[in-house]
Design a protein around this motif. Structure first.
Motif, PDB file in Angstrom:
ATOM      1  N   LEU A  27       0.747  -1.031  -0.098  1.00 50.59           N
ATOM      2  CA  LEU A  27      -0.005   0.053   0.107  1.00 50.59           C
ATOM      3  C   LEU A  27       0.935   1.333  -0.119  1.00 50.59           C
ATOM      4  O   LEU A  27       0.734   2.141  -0.775  1.00 50.59           O
ATOM      5  CB  LEU A  27      -0.946   0.063   1.223  1.00 50.59           C
ATOM      6  CG  LEU A  27      -1.909   1.089   1.517  1.00 50.59           C
ATOM      7  CD1 LEU A  27      -2.897   1.315   0.182  1.00 50.59           C
ATOM      8  CD2 LEU A  27      -2.375   1.041   2.528  1.00 50.59           C
ATOM      9  N   VAL A  28       1.771   1.277   0.869  1.00 48.44           N
ATOM     10  CA  VAL A  28       2.794   2.673   0.908  1.00 48.44           C
ATOM     11  C   VAL A  28       3.496   2.533  -0.473  1.00 48.44           C
ATOM     12  O   VAL A  28       3.587   3.512  -0.907  1.00 48.44           O
ATOM     13  CB  VAL A  28       3.770   2.343   2.144  1.00 48.44           C
ATOM     14  CG1 VAL A  28       4.784   3.254   2.054  1.00 48.44           C
ATOM     15  CG2 VAL A  28       3.005   2.332   3.580  1.00 48.44           C
ATOM     16  N   ARG A  29       3.782   1.578  -1.137  1.00 43.77           N
ATOM     17  CA  ARG A  29       4.781   1.516  -2.510  1.00 43.77           C
ATOM     18  C   ARG A  29       3.886   1.985  -3.344  1.00 43.77           C
ATOM     19  O   ARG A  29       4.263   2.929  -4.133  1.00 43.77           O
ATOM     20  CB  ARG A  29       5.117   0.221  -2.606  1.00 43.77           C
ATOM     21  CG  ARG A  29       6.265  -0.454  -1.891  1.00 43.77           C
ATOM     22  CD  ARG A  29       7.324  -0.099  -1.788  1.00 43.77           C
ATOM     23  NE  ARG A  29       8.011   0.089  -3.216  1.00 43.77           N
ATOM     24  CZ  ARG A  29       9.322   0.419  -3.210  1.00 43.77           C
ATOM     25  NH1 ARG A  29      10.057   0.911  -2.461  1.00 43.77           N
ATOM     26  NH2 ARG A  29       9.786   0.279  -4.452  1.00 43.77           N
ATOM     27  N   ARG A  30       2.633   1.541  -3.475  1.00 43.07           N
ATOM     28  CA  ARG A  30       1.632   2.384  -4.422  1.00 43.07           C
ATOM     29  C   ARG A  30       1.512   3.711  -4.252  1.00 43.07           C
ATOM     30  O   ARG A  30       1.207   4.353  -5.273  1.00 43.07           O
ATOM     31  CB  ARG A  30       0.201   1.237  -4.266  1.00 43.07           C
ATOM     32  CG  ARG A  30      -0.517   1.647  -5.534  1.00 43.07           C
ATOM     33  CD  ARG A  30      -1.752   0.336  -5.604  1.00 43.07           C
ATOM     34  NE  ARG A  30      -2.378   0.490  -4.244  1.00 43.07           N
ATOM     35  CZ  ARG A  30      -2.643  -0.532  -3.551  1.00 43.07           C
ATOM     36  NH1 ARG A  30      -1.866  -1.570  -3.775  1.00 43.07           N
ATOM     37  NH2 ARG A  30      -3.294  -0.832  -2.467  1.00 43.07           N
ATOM     38  N   ARG A  31       1.208   4.134  -2.999  1.00 43.61           N
ATOM     39  CA  ARG A  31       0.409   5.254  -2.773  1.00 43.61           C
ATOM     40  C   ARG A  31       1.840   6.395  -2.714  1.00 43.61           C
ATOM     41  O   ARG A  31       1.643   7.781  -2.516  1.00 43.61           O
ATOM     42  CB  ARG A  31      -0.177   5.318  -1.451  1.00 43.61           C
ATOM     43  CG  ARG A  31      -1.320   4.739  -1.330  1.00 43.61           C
ATOM     44  CD  ARG A  31      -2.619   5.846  -1.963  1.00 43.61           C
ATOM     45  NE  ARG A  31      -4.042   5.468  -1.317  1.00 43.61           N
ATOM     46  CZ  ARG A  31      -4.352   5.791  -0.173  1.00 43.61           C
ATOM     47  NH1 ARG A  31      -3.613   6.547   0.880  1.00 43.61           N
ATOM     48  NH2 ARG A  31      -5.632   5.266   0.233  1.00 43.61           N
ATOM     49  N   HIS A  32       3.165   5.924  -2.222  1.00 44.00           N
ATOM     50  CA  HIS A  32       4.206   6.618  -2.235  1.00 44.00           C
ATOM     51  C   HIS A  32       4.175   7.468  -0.781  1.00 44.00           C
ATOM     52  O   HIS A  32       5.368   7.986  -0.623  1.00 44.00           O
ATOM     53  CB  HIS A  32       4.528   7.574  -3.363  1.00 44.00           C
ATOM     54  CG  HIS A  32       4.547   7.106  -4.716  1.00 44.00           C
ATOM     55  ND1 HIS A  32       5.811   6.267  -5.048  1.00 44.00           N
ATOM     56  CD2 HIS A  32       3.719   6.944  -5.647  1.00 44.00           C
ATOM     57  CE1 HIS A  32       5.526   5.610  -6.236  1.00 44.00           C
ATOM     58  NE2 HIS A  32       4.081   6.187  -6.610  1.00 44.00           N
ATOM     59  N   GLN A  33       2.979   7.769   0.014  1.00 42.92           N
ATOM     60  CA  GLN A  33       3.137   8.390   1.114  1.00 42.92           C
ATOM     61  C   GLN A  33       1.800   8.112   1.799  1.00 42.92           C
ATOM     62  O   GLN A  33       0.856   8.245   1.215  1.00 42.92           O
ATOM     63  CB  GLN A  33       3.460   9.720   0.790  1.00 42.92           C
ATOM     64  CG  GLN A  33       3.466  10.729   2.048  1.00 42.92           C
ATOM     65  CD  GLN A  33       3.760  11.979   1.730  1.00 42.92           C
ATOM     66  OE1 GLN A  33       4.238  12.568   0.579  1.00 42.92           O
ATOM     67  NE2 GLN A  33       3.242  13.202   2.677  1.00 42.92           N
ATOM     68  N   LEU A  34       1.893   7.766   3.029  1.00 39.58           N
ATOM     69  CA  LEU A  34       0.751   7.140   3.767  1.00 39.58           C
ATOM     70  C   LEU A  34       0.917   7.537   5.407  1.00 39.58           C
ATOM     71  O   LEU A  34       1.737   7.236   5.942  1.00 39.58           O
ATOM     72  CB  LEU A  34       0.467   5.792   3.471  1.00 39.58           C
ATOM     73  CG  LEU A  34      -0.741   5.134   3.734  1.00 39.58           C
ATOM     74  CD1 LEU A  34      -1.560   5.695   2.666  1.00 39.58           C
ATOM     75  CD2 LEU A  34      -0.647   3.687   3.621  1.00 39.58           C
ATOM     76  N   SER A  35      -0.020   8.075   5.942  1.00 39.54           N
ATOM     77  CA  SER A  35      -0.108   8.263   7.430  1.00 39.54           C
ATOM     78  C   SER A  35      -0.593   6.923   8.200  1.00 39.54           C
ATOM     79  O   SER A  35      -1.373   6.039   7.287  1.00 39.54           O
ATOM     80  CB  SER A  35      -0.827   9.269   7.821  1.00 39.54           C
ATOM     81  OG  SER A  35      -2.352   8.914   7.510  1.00 39.54           O
ATOM     82  N   ARG A  36      -0.455   6.739   9.340  1.00 40.28           N
ATOM     83  CA  ARG A  36      -1.135   5.878  10.052  1.00 40.28           C
ATOM     84  C   ARG A  36      -2.595   5.669   9.911  1.00 40.28           C
ATOM     85  O   ARG A  36      -3.132   4.665   9.655  1.00 40.28           O
ATOM     86  CB  ARG A  36      -0.777   5.743  11.445  1.00 40.28           C
ATOM     87  CG  ARG A  36       0.918   5.596  11.729  1.00 40.28           C
ATOM     88  CD  ARG A  36       1.118   5.948  13.398  1.00 40.28           C
ATOM     89  NE  ARG A  36       2.523   5.469  13.377  1.00 40.28           N
ATOM     90  CZ  ARG A  36       2.988   5.799  14.676  1.00 40.28           C
ATOM     91  NH1 ARG A  36       2.328   6.236  15.557  1.00 40.28           N
ATOM     92  NH2 ARG A  36       4.348   5.406  14.628  1.00 40.28           N
ATOM     93  N   ASP A  37      -3.212   6.782  10.037  1.00 37.58           N
ATOM     94  CA  ASP A  37      -4.602   6.915   9.821  1.00 37.58           C
ATOM     95  C   ASP A  37      -5.152   6.270   8.541  1.00 37.58           C
ATOM     96  O   ASP A  37      -6.128   5.607   8.507  1.00 37.58           O
ATOM     97  CB  ASP A  37      -5.201   8.323  10.042  1.00 37.58           C
ATOM     98  CG  ASP A  37      -4.952   8.701  11.618  1.00 37.58           C
ATOM     99  OD1 ASP A  37      -5.157   7.773  12.768  1.00 37.58           O
ATOM    100  OD2 ASP A  37      -4.817   9.900  11.879  1.00 37.58           O
ATOM    101  N   GLU A  38      -4.418   6.968   7.548  1.00 37.69           N
ATOM    102  CA  GLU A  38      -4.820   6.265   6.008  1.00 37.69           C
ATOM    103  C   GLU A  38      -4.533   4.799   5.810  1.00 37.69           C
ATOM    104  O   GLU A  38      -5.499   4.248   5.377  1.00 37.69           O
ATOM    105  CB  GLU A  38      -4.085   7.045   5.225  1.00 37.69           C
ATOM    106  CG  GLU A  38      -4.160   8.829   4.955  1.00 37.69           C
ATOM    107  CD  GLU A  38      -3.364   9.432   4.348  1.00 37.69           C
ATOM    108  OE1 GLU A  38      -3.506  10.746   3.872  1.00 37.69           O
ATOM    109  OE2 GLU A  38      -2.345   9.046   4.127  1.00 37.69           O
ATOM    110  N   ALA A  39      -3.662   4.380   6.540  1.00 36.69           N
ATOM    111  CA  ALA A  39      -3.230   2.809   6.295  1.00 36.69           C
ATOM    112  C   ALA A  39      -4.345   2.098   6.912  1.00 36.69           C
ATOM    113  O   ALA A  39      -4.879   1.207   6.361  1.00 36.69           O
ATOM    114  CB  ALA A  39      -2.057   2.558   6.816  1.00 36.69           C
TER     115      ALA A  39
END
Length: 113
Positions: A27-39
């Motif tokens: 998910l992080v690799r796909r989005r390039h940037q992610l917060s804990r809440d978003e994840a």
């Protein structure tokens, strides 16, 4: 981890065998940037569980974490942590099995005995 030995690389890659941790990493690799809440929202898990697994991936060098710049009006408290892919590249090779060679070595050993 700073210096990767073959065992270290294998242990690092093995972290991704955990189904949830692997999903978070992808998910992080796909989005390039992610917060804990978003994840957590994306995967339908608690924020604490997302944080635990994301931080494990950071400790292994698979992700980077930094504080996100505040958006909107100033808020009280810490800035949210954001996770990004790291530059770490792993290479794991498993030698192919060469049964013919093993057979030849065994025949030579028996012939000499």
């Amino acid at each position: 981890m700073t210096e990767y030995e073959p065992r270290g690389e294998l242990a690092t890659a093995a972290l991704l065998t955990d189904q949830l941790r692997g999903r978070l990493y992808r998910l992080v690799r796909r989005r390039h940037q992610l917060s804990r809440d978003e994840a957590a929202a994306e995967l339908g898990i608690s924020r604490g569980l997302a944080a635990f697994h994301l931080d494990k991936l950071v400790d292994a060098g698979l992700l980077r974490a930094r504080s996100r710049a505040a958006e909107g009006p100033p808020r009280v408290g810490r800035r949210p942590k954001v996770y990004e892919p790291s530059d770490l590249e792993l290479e794991i090779t498993i030698p192919e099995r060469r049964y013919e060679l093993v057979g030849e070595l065994l025949v030579d050993a028996v012939a000499r005995a």
